[in-house]
Motif scaffolding. Structure first.
Motif, short mmCIF file in Angstrom:
data_model
loop_
_atom_site.label_atom_id
_atom_site.label_comp_id
_atom_site.label_asym_id
_atom_site.label_seq_id
_atom_site.Cartn_x
_atom_site.Cartn_y
_atom_site.Cartn_z
N GLY A 43 -42.07 121.15 46.22
CA GLY A 43 -41.72 120.41 45.02
C GLY A 43 -42.34 119.03 44.94
N LYS A 44 -43.20 118.69 45.89
CA LYS A 44 -43.84 117.38 45.91
C LYS A 44 -45.31 117.48 45.52
CE LYS A 44 -40.87 115.77 49.69
NZ LYS A 44 -40.84 115.23 51.08
N ALA A 45 -45.87 116.39 45.04
CA ALA A 45 -47.31 116.34 44.77
C ALA A 45 -48.08 116.56 46.06
CB ALA A 45 -47.68 115.00 44.14
N ALA A 46 -49.23 117.20 45.95
CA ALA A 46 -50.11 117.38 47.11
C ALA A 46 -51.03 116.17 47.19
CB ALA A 46 -50.92 118.66 46.96
N VAL A 47 -50.76 115.29 48.15
CA VAL A 47 -51.54 114.06 48.32
C VAL A 47 -52.56 114.29 49.43
CG1 VAL A 47 -51.45 111.61 48.87
CG2 VAL A 47 -49.58 112.67 47.56
N VAL A 48 -53.84 114.13 49.10
CA VAL A 48 -54.92 114.47 50.03
C VAL A 48 -55.75 113.24 50.33
CG1 VAL A 48 -56.82 116.05 50.50
CG2 VAL A 48 -54.95 116.78 48.99
N ASP A 146 -50.21 133.05 33.48
CA ASP A 146 -51.37 132.15 33.54
C ASP A 146 -50.99 130.79 34.09
OD1 ASP A 146 -54.15 131.61 33.00
OD2 ASP A 146 -53.45 130.28 31.41
N ASN A 147 -49.77 130.34 33.83
CA ASN A 147 -49.29 129.08 34.39
C ASN A 147 -47.87 129.27 34.86
OD1 ASN A 147 -48.77 126.46 35.13
ND2 ASN A 147 -48.75 125.62 33.07
N ALA A 148 -47.74 129.82 36.06
CA ALA A 148 -46.41 130.06 36.63
C ALA A 148 -45.76 128.75 37.06
CB ALA A 148 -46.51 131.00 37.81
N LYS A 149 -46.59 127.73 37.34
CA LYS A 149 -46.07 126.42 37.74
C LYS A 149 -47.20 125.40 37.68
CE LYS A 149 -42.60 123.99 39.54
NZ LYS A 149 -41.25 123.90 38.94
N SER A 150 -46.90 124.20 37.21
CA SER A 150 -47.85 123.10 37.25
C SER A 150 -47.45 122.15 38.37
CB SER A 150 -47.87 122.33 35.93
OG SER A 150 -48.34 123.15 34.87
N PHE A 151 -48.44 121.51 38.99
CA PHE A 151 -48.17 120.56 40.05
C PHE A 151 -49.31 119.55 40.12
CE2 PHE A 151 -50.76 123.85 41.86
CZ PHE A 151 -51.53 123.26 42.86
N GLN A 152 -49.09 118.47 40.86
CA GLN A 152 -50.09 117.40 40.94
C GLN A 152 -50.84 117.44 42.27
OE1 GLN A 152 -49.39 116.87 37.46
NE2 GLN A 152 -50.59 115.09 38.16
N VAL A 153 -52.15 117.28 42.19
CA VAL A 153 -53.00 117.07 43.36
C VAL A 153 -53.55 115.65 43.24
CG1 VAL A 153 -55.03 117.81 44.65
CG2 VAL A 153 -53.58 119.51 43.52
N GLN A 154 -53.24 114.80 44.21
CA GLN A 154 -53.53 113.38 44.09
C GLN A 154 -54.41 112.84 45.21
OE1 GLN A 154 -49.43 111.90 43.90
NE2 GLN A 154 -49.65 111.64 41.70
N ARG A 155 -55.17 111.80 44.88
CA ARG A 155 -56.02 111.09 45.85
C ARG A 155 -55.16 110.06 46.58
NH1 ARG A 155 -60.89 109.29 41.91
NH2 ARG A 155 -61.61 108.25 43.84
N ALA A 156 -55.04 110.19 47.90
CA ALA A 156 -54.19 109.30 48.68
C ALA A 156 -54.55 107.83 48.44
CB ALA A 156 -54.31 109.63 50.17
N SER A 157 -53.55 106.96 48.44
CA SER A 157 -53.76 105.54 48.14
C SER A 157 -53.37 104.65 49.30
CB SER A 157 -52.95 105.15 46.90
OG SER A 157 -51.59 105.48 47.07
#
Length: 259
Positions: A43-48, A146-157
Motif C-alpha cells: 500500500g506504499k509508494a515504491a521509492v527507488v 486494464d487497471n486493477a490498481k494504480s500506484f506511485q513509483v518515485q525517485r528517492a529524495s
C-alpha cells in the motif's frame, strides 16, 4: 482464453507488447471470475534510489465458482498496457502469479517484480503506474482488468541543511543553506531538484515539535539559502512535502547555540 505477455527493450525503457491477445484498452469478463483486494508494495509508494533495484510485491484475490486455474499481473506506465512506455513482468519463470487456495472458489495470488534504474526505470516514467491483471477459472471463465490498481513509483529524495555561524549572538543573522536532490535513474546519481517549495522549520532546544519559519524555493541546481535572526537555542531543518514523482523528506536538524 490464455494470455501471455513479454517485455521488449526500447531506448533504455521497457515497452509492453501482448501476444495473441485482444486489445487491452478496456476490462473484459466472461462468466463469474473476479479479481479484488489488489495491494501493491504493502500500500506504499515504491521509492527507488539511483542504482539499486527495488523488488515489490503485488497481491490480489481471485474468485470463481469452479475454482481458480491461474492468474497473472503486469506492471506498466502509460495510458494503457498497449501504449505503455515502461513496465515489468513477474519474477516467476512463466510470468504468472503464485496462487494459494483458500477454499473451493477462492485463491490468494502473489507476484514479485523488479524495478531497476536504467532498465525499466528512466526519469520520465516516475509517477503513476498501473497493474494489468488477468485470472481464469477452472471452467475457462476469465476476467481481464486494464487497471486493477494504480500506484506511485518515485525517485528517492535527499535533503540537507546547515545553519551558521555556530555559535551566534542573539539578534545576529543566521544563514541557513541546504540542497534538495533526487535519484537520477539515467545517470545513477542524485541530481538537484529545481524550483521546489521547501519549508524552513525550527524547534526550540526544549521542544520536540518543529514549526515553519518561512517557505522558499530551490534554485536551478536544487540549492537552498535564506537568513533568519538568531533568537534562541534550537534546531533548524528544511522540509519537503513531496510530489507525485518524488517522496517527502526532512533534513536532520542542525543545532544552533545562541548566546
Amino acid at each position: 482464453m490464455r494470455m501471455r505477455a513479454t517485455l521488449g527493450v526500447v531506448t533504455g525503457a521497457l515497452a509492453l507488447s501482448a501476444l495473441a491477445v485482444p486489445a487491452a484498452q478496456a476490462d473484459e469478463v466472461e462468466g463469474d471470475t473476479a479479481i479484488s483486494n489488489v495491494v501493491v508494495n504493502g500500500g506504499k509508494a515504491a521509492v527507488v534510489g539511483s542504482t539499486a533495484k527495488k523488488t515489490i510485491t503485488v497481491s490480489f484475490t481471485v474468485k470463481d465458482n469452479s475454482g481458480v486455474d491461474w492468474a497473472q499481473a503486469i506492471l506498466f506506465h502509460g495510458a494503457n498496457i498497449d501504449s505503455s512506455d515502461s513496465g515489468a513482468v513477474a519474477n516467476s519463470s512463466d510470468g504468472r502469479a503464485k496462487c494459494t487456495v483458500v477454499n473451493s472458489t477462492t485463491s490468494n495470488c502473489k507476484s514479485t517484480f523488479d524495478l531497476k534504474p536504467g532498465y525499466n526505470l528512466i526519469n520520465k516514467v516516475a509517477g503513476t503506474w498501473k497493474v494489468w491483471a488477468i485470472a481464469a477459472g477452472n471452467d475457462a471463465d476469465y476476467v481481464q482488468k486494464d487497471n486493477a490498481k494504480s500506484f506511485q513509483v518515485q525517485r528517492a529524495s535527499k535533503l540537507t541543511v546547515n545553519a551558521s555561524p555556530e555559535p551566534v549572538k542573539k539578534g545576529k543573522t543566521i544563514t541557513v543553506t541546504g540542497k534538495l536532490t533526487r535519484a537520477n535513474w539515467e545517470s545513477g546519481t542524485y541530481s538537484g531538484y529545481a524550483t521546489q517549495s521547501v519549508k524552513l522549520q525550527f524547534r526550540k532546544k526544549s521542544s520536540s515539535t518543529y514549526s515553519t519559519v518561512k517557505t522558499i524555493k530551490t534554485n536551478s541546481k536544487g540549492d537552498l539559502k535564506t537568513t533568519v535572526t538568531a533568537s534562541q537555542d534550537g534546531y533548524f531543518r528544511y522540509g519537503f512535502a513531496g510530489t507525485s514523482t518524488t517522496p517527502a523528506v526532512n533534513a536532520t536538524g542542525d543545532f544552533v547555540d545562541v548566546r
